[in-house]
Write a protein that holds these residues in place. Structure first.
Motif, PDB file in Angstrom:
ATOM      1  N   THR A   1       0.836  -1.183   0.000  1.00  0.00           N
ATOM      2  CA  THR A   1       0.000   0.000   0.000  1.00  0.00           C
ATOM      3  C   THR A   1       0.881   1.247   0.000  1.00  0.00           C
ATOM      4  OG1 THR A   1      -1.727   1.169   1.178  1.00  0.00           O
ATOM      5  CG2 THR A   1      -0.153  -0.019   2.520  1.00  0.00           C
ATOM      6  N   ASP A   2       0.380   2.314  -0.577  1.00  0.00           N
ATOM      7  CA  ASP A   2       1.160   3.557  -0.578  1.00  0.00           C
ATOM      8  C   ASP A   2       0.610   4.560   0.431  1.00  0.00           C
ATOM      9  OD1 ASP A   2      -1.162   4.299  -1.895  1.00  0.00           O
ATOM     10  OD2 ASP A   2      -0.112   5.452  -3.434  1.00  0.00           O
ATOM     11  N   ALA A   3      -0.208   4.107   1.373  1.00  0.00           N
ATOM     12  CA  ALA A   3      -0.763   4.991   2.397  1.00  0.00           C
ATOM     13  C   ALA A   3       0.330   5.438   3.360  1.00  0.00           C
ATOM     14  CB  ALA A   3      -1.877   4.287   3.159  1.00  0.00           C
ATOM     15  N   CYS A   4       0.301   6.721   3.678  1.00  0.00           N
ATOM     16  CA  CYS A   4       1.283   7.323   4.568  1.00  0.00           C
ATOM     17  C   CYS A   4       0.577   8.259   5.541  1.00  0.00           C
ATOM     18  CB  CYS A   4       2.297   8.153   3.783  1.00  0.00           C
ATOM     19  SG  CYS A   4       3.216   7.240   2.546  1.00  0.00           S
ATOM     20  N   MET A   5       1.173   8.417   6.705  1.00  0.00           N
ATOM     21  CA  MET A   5       0.701   9.421   7.646  1.00  0.00           C
ATOM     22  C   MET A   5       1.738  10.538   7.671  1.00  0.00           C
ATOM     23  SD  MET A   5      -0.278   9.207  11.671  1.00  0.00           S
ATOM     24  CE  MET A   5       1.406   8.988  12.234  1.00  0.00           C
ATOM     25  N   PHE A   6       1.275  11.759   7.455  1.00  0.00           N
ATOM     26  CA  PHE A   6       2.148  12.920   7.463  1.00  0.00           C
ATOM     27  C   PHE A   6       1.995  13.652   8.788  1.00  0.00           C
ATOM     28  CE2 PHE A   6       1.404  12.062   3.021  1.00  0.00           C
ATOM     29  CZ  PHE A   6       2.642  12.284   2.432  1.00  0.00           C
ATOM     30  N   LEU A   7       3.099  14.141   9.314  1.00  0.00           N
ATOM     31  CA  LEU A   7       3.114  14.966  10.516  1.00  0.00           C
ATOM     32  C   LEU A   7       3.894  16.225  10.178  1.00  0.00           C
ATOM     33  CD1 LEU A   7       2.617  15.393  13.598  1.00  0.00           C
ATOM     34  CD2 LEU A   7       4.865  14.338  13.943  1.00  0.00           C
ATOM     35  N   LYS A   8       3.226  17.371  10.268  1.00  0.00           N
ATOM     36  CA  LYS A   8       3.885  18.643  10.025  1.00  0.00           C
ATOM     37  C   LYS A   8       4.007  19.382  11.348  1.00  0.00           C
ATOM     38  CE  LYS A   8       4.005  22.702   7.118  1.00  0.00           C
ATOM     39  NZ  LYS A   8       3.433  23.351   5.932  1.00  0.00           N
ATOM     40  N   ILE A   9       5.246  19.656  11.747  1.00  0.00           N
ATOM     41  CA  ILE A   9       5.518  20.425  12.955  1.00  0.00           C
ATOM     42  C   ILE A   9       5.842  21.838  12.479  1.00  0.00           C
ATOM     43  CG2 ILE A   9       6.909  20.626  15.039  1.00  0.00           C
ATOM     44  CD1 ILE A   9       7.491  17.597  14.768  1.00  0.00           C
ATOM     45  N   VAL A  10       4.902  22.735  12.724  1.00  0.00           N
ATOM     46  CA  VAL A  10       4.980  24.081  12.152  1.00  0.00           C
ATOM     47  C   VAL A  10       5.815  25.014  13.023  1.00  0.00           C
ATOM     48  CG1 VAL A  10       3.627  26.076  11.411  1.00  0.00           C
ATOM     49  CG2 VAL A  10       2.730  23.760  11.060  1.00  0.00           C
ATOM     50  N   THR A  29      11.205  16.237  19.169  1.00  0.00           N
ATOM     51  CA  THR A  29      11.253  14.856  18.694  1.00  0.00           C
ATOM     52  C   THR A  29       9.832  14.314  18.756  1.00  0.00           C
ATOM     53  OG1 THR A  29      11.697  13.949  20.897  1.00  0.00           O
ATOM     54  CG2 THR A  29      13.602  14.452  19.523  1.00  0.00           C
ATOM     55  N   ALA A  30       9.413  13.688  17.684  1.00  0.00           N
ATOM     56  CA  ALA A  30       8.079  13.087  17.616  1.00  0.00           C
ATOM     57  C   ALA A  30       8.243  11.585  17.454  1.00  0.00           C
ATOM     58  CB  ALA A  30       7.281  13.660  16.452  1.00  0.00           C
ATOM     59  N   ARG A  31       7.509  10.835  18.273  1.00  0.00           N
ATOM     60  CA  ARG A  31       7.561   9.373  18.203  1.00  0.00           C
ATOM     61  C   ARG A  31       6.176   8.822  17.919  1.00  0.00           C
ATOM     62  NH1 ARG A  31      11.587   7.867  23.248  1.00  0.00           N
ATOM     63  NH2 ARG A  31      13.477   8.596  22.212  1.00  0.00           N
ATOM     64  N   TRP A  32       6.161   7.869  16.991  1.00  0.00           N
ATOM     65  CA  TRP A  32       4.943   7.128  16.682  1.00  0.00           C
ATOM     66  C   TRP A  32       5.363   5.682  16.510  1.00  0.00           C
ATOM     67  CZ3 TRP A  32       2.760   4.861  12.035  1.00  0.00           C
ATOM     68  CH2 TRP A  32       1.421   4.497  12.195  1.00  0.00           C
ATOM     69  N   CYS A  37      11.198  11.041  14.696  1.00  0.00           N
ATOM     70  CA  CYS A  37      11.718  12.089  13.825  1.00  0.00           C
ATOM     71  C   CYS A  37      12.089  13.292  14.692  1.00  0.00           C
ATOM     72  CB  CYS A  37      10.728  12.469  12.741  1.00  0.00           C
ATOM     73  SG  CYS A  37       9.070  12.838  13.323  1.00  0.00           S
ATOM     74  N   LYS A  38      12.986  14.114  14.181  1.00  0.00           N
ATOM     75  CA  LYS A  38      13.503  15.232  14.965  1.00  0.00           C
ATOM     76  C   LYS A  38      13.604  16.467  14.089  1.00  0.00           C
ATOM     77  CE  LYS A  38      17.942  16.146  16.517  1.00  0.00           C
ATOM     78  NZ  LYS A  38      19.215  15.775  17.106  1.00  0.00           N
ATOM     79  N   THR A  39      13.131  17.604  14.612  1.00  0.00           N
ATOM     80  CA  THR A  39      13.251  18.860  13.887  1.00  0.00           C
ATOM     81  C   THR A  39      14.671  19.404  14.009  1.00  0.00           C
ATOM     82  OG1 THR A  39      12.678  20.277  15.769  1.00  0.00           O
ATOM     83  CG2 THR A  39      10.841  19.461  14.416  1.00  0.00           C
ATOM     84  N   GLU A  40      14.943  20.415  13.240  1.00  0.00           N
ATOM     85  CA  GLU A  40      16.201  21.144  13.371  1.00  0.00           C
ATOM     86  C   GLU A  40      16.166  21.979  14.652  1.00  0.00           C
ATOM     87  OE1 GLU A  40      18.896  20.995  11.299  1.00  0.00           O
ATOM     88  OE2 GLU A  40      17.812  19.414  10.252  1.00  0.00           O
ATOM     89  N   VAL A  41      17.314  22.317  15.176  1.00  0.00           N
ATOM     90  CA  VAL A  41      17.423  23.223  16.318  1.00  0.00           C
ATOM     91  C   VAL A  41      17.269  24.654  15.791  1.00  0.00           C
ATOM     92  CG1 VAL A  41      18.940  24.094  18.140  1.00  0.00           C
ATOM     93  CG2 VAL A  41      18.969  21.655  17.552  1.00  0.00           C
ATOM     94  N   VAL A  42      16.438  25.444  16.481  1.00  0.00           N
ATOM     95  CA  VAL A  42      16.317  26.873  16.164  1.00  0.00           C
ATOM     96  C   VAL A  42      16.941  27.615  17.342  1.00  0.00           C
ATOM     97  CG1 VAL A  42      14.774  28.775  15.634  1.00  0.00           C
ATOM     98  CG2 VAL A  42      14.217  26.474  14.833  1.00  0.00           C
ATOM     99  N   PHE A  54       7.149  15.324   8.189  1.00  0.00           N
ATOM    100  CA  PHE A  54       7.678  13.972   8.294  1.00  0.00           C
ATOM    101  C   PHE A  54       6.620  13.010   7.770  1.00  0.00           C
ATOM    102  CE2 PHE A  54       9.517  16.649  11.542  1.00  0.00           C
ATOM    103  CZ  PHE A  54      10.871  16.433  11.357  1.00  0.00           C
ATOM    104  N   VAL A  55       7.068  11.883   7.231  1.00  0.00           N
ATOM    105  CA  VAL A  55       6.129  10.904   6.675  1.00  0.00           C
ATOM    106  C   VAL A  55       6.386   9.536   7.300  1.00  0.00           C
ATOM    107  CG1 VAL A  55       7.611  10.438   4.668  1.00  0.00           C
ATOM    108  CG2 VAL A  55       5.167   9.920   4.560  1.00  0.00           C
ATOM    109  N   PHE A  56       5.310   8.905   7.735  1.00  0.00           N
ATOM    110  CA  PHE A  56       5.362   7.568   8.321  1.00  0.00           C
ATOM    111  C   PHE A  56       4.644   6.628   7.370  1.00  0.00           C
ATOM    112  CE2 PHE A  56       5.527  10.586  11.755  1.00  0.00           C
ATOM    113  CZ  PHE A  56       6.435  10.057  12.655  1.00  0.00           C
TER     114      PHE A  56
END
Length: 178
Positions: A1-10, A29-32, A37-42, A54-56
């Protein structure tokens, strides 16, 4: 399957200031499941803007129902040990992949709080959380701020797939996730 879950950390706003000068160097850091996945440091802000997606991969699961939430931890980057800035959870349990009404690309705000009692750390010892407990041994820290995120189900043909980052395993996957 090509189904994906997207997570956007704005973005986030009003996070704790942990560094001199009243700022932090936040990242998330987001865990599922067994993926992280980990964002960049600001640097030098309490209101970072990430705009990272991020795509799962949802794999070959025959279940239409999501069984796990996305857990997000916020940290202040330090050279030695990162400071814990807070936690929030994207409630996905019970959402159906086939129900488009359960999902939205429109970001919403989630309040930052303490790590909940039911949160299990299965990856072993966390020095950052020990540092947090030692720094605030006399009482509980009050966490502040909120995080703006969106979570939706799509496919590998979605435009977001081009720029989305793939998470990495943070613990050994259970048999049901393989």
């Amino acid at each position: 399957t090509d189904a994906c879950m997207f997570l956007k950390i704005v973005a986030a706003e009003g996070l704790l200031a942990m560094d001199a000068g009243g700022t932090s160097d936040p990242f998330a850091t987001a865990r599922w499941g067994s993926l992280e996945c980990k964002t960049e440091v600001v640097y030098e802000t309490t209101s970072p803007i990430w705009e990272e997606t991020f795509v799962f991969n949802l794999g070959t699961s025959t279940s239409d129902v999501i069984e796990e939430d996305v857990n997000l931890c916020l940290y202040d980057y330090d050279l030695a040990l990162n400071d814990f800035l807070g936690f929030c959870r994207v409630d996905l349990r019970g959402k159906r992949l086939s129900q488009s009404g359960d999902w939205s690309k429109e970001p919403r705000w989630y309040n930052v709080g303490a790590l909940p009692a039911d949160h299990e750390e299965k990856s072993g010892f966390d020095w950052g959380r020990l540092k947090d407990r030692l720094m605030f041994w006399e009482g509980e820290r009050t966490y502040t701020g909120r995080v703006k995120m969106a979570c939706w189900v799509g496919s590998r043909t979605d435009l977001e797939m081009r720029a989305a980052e793939h998470p990495r395993a943070w613990r050994v996957a259970e048999a049901s996730r393989s």
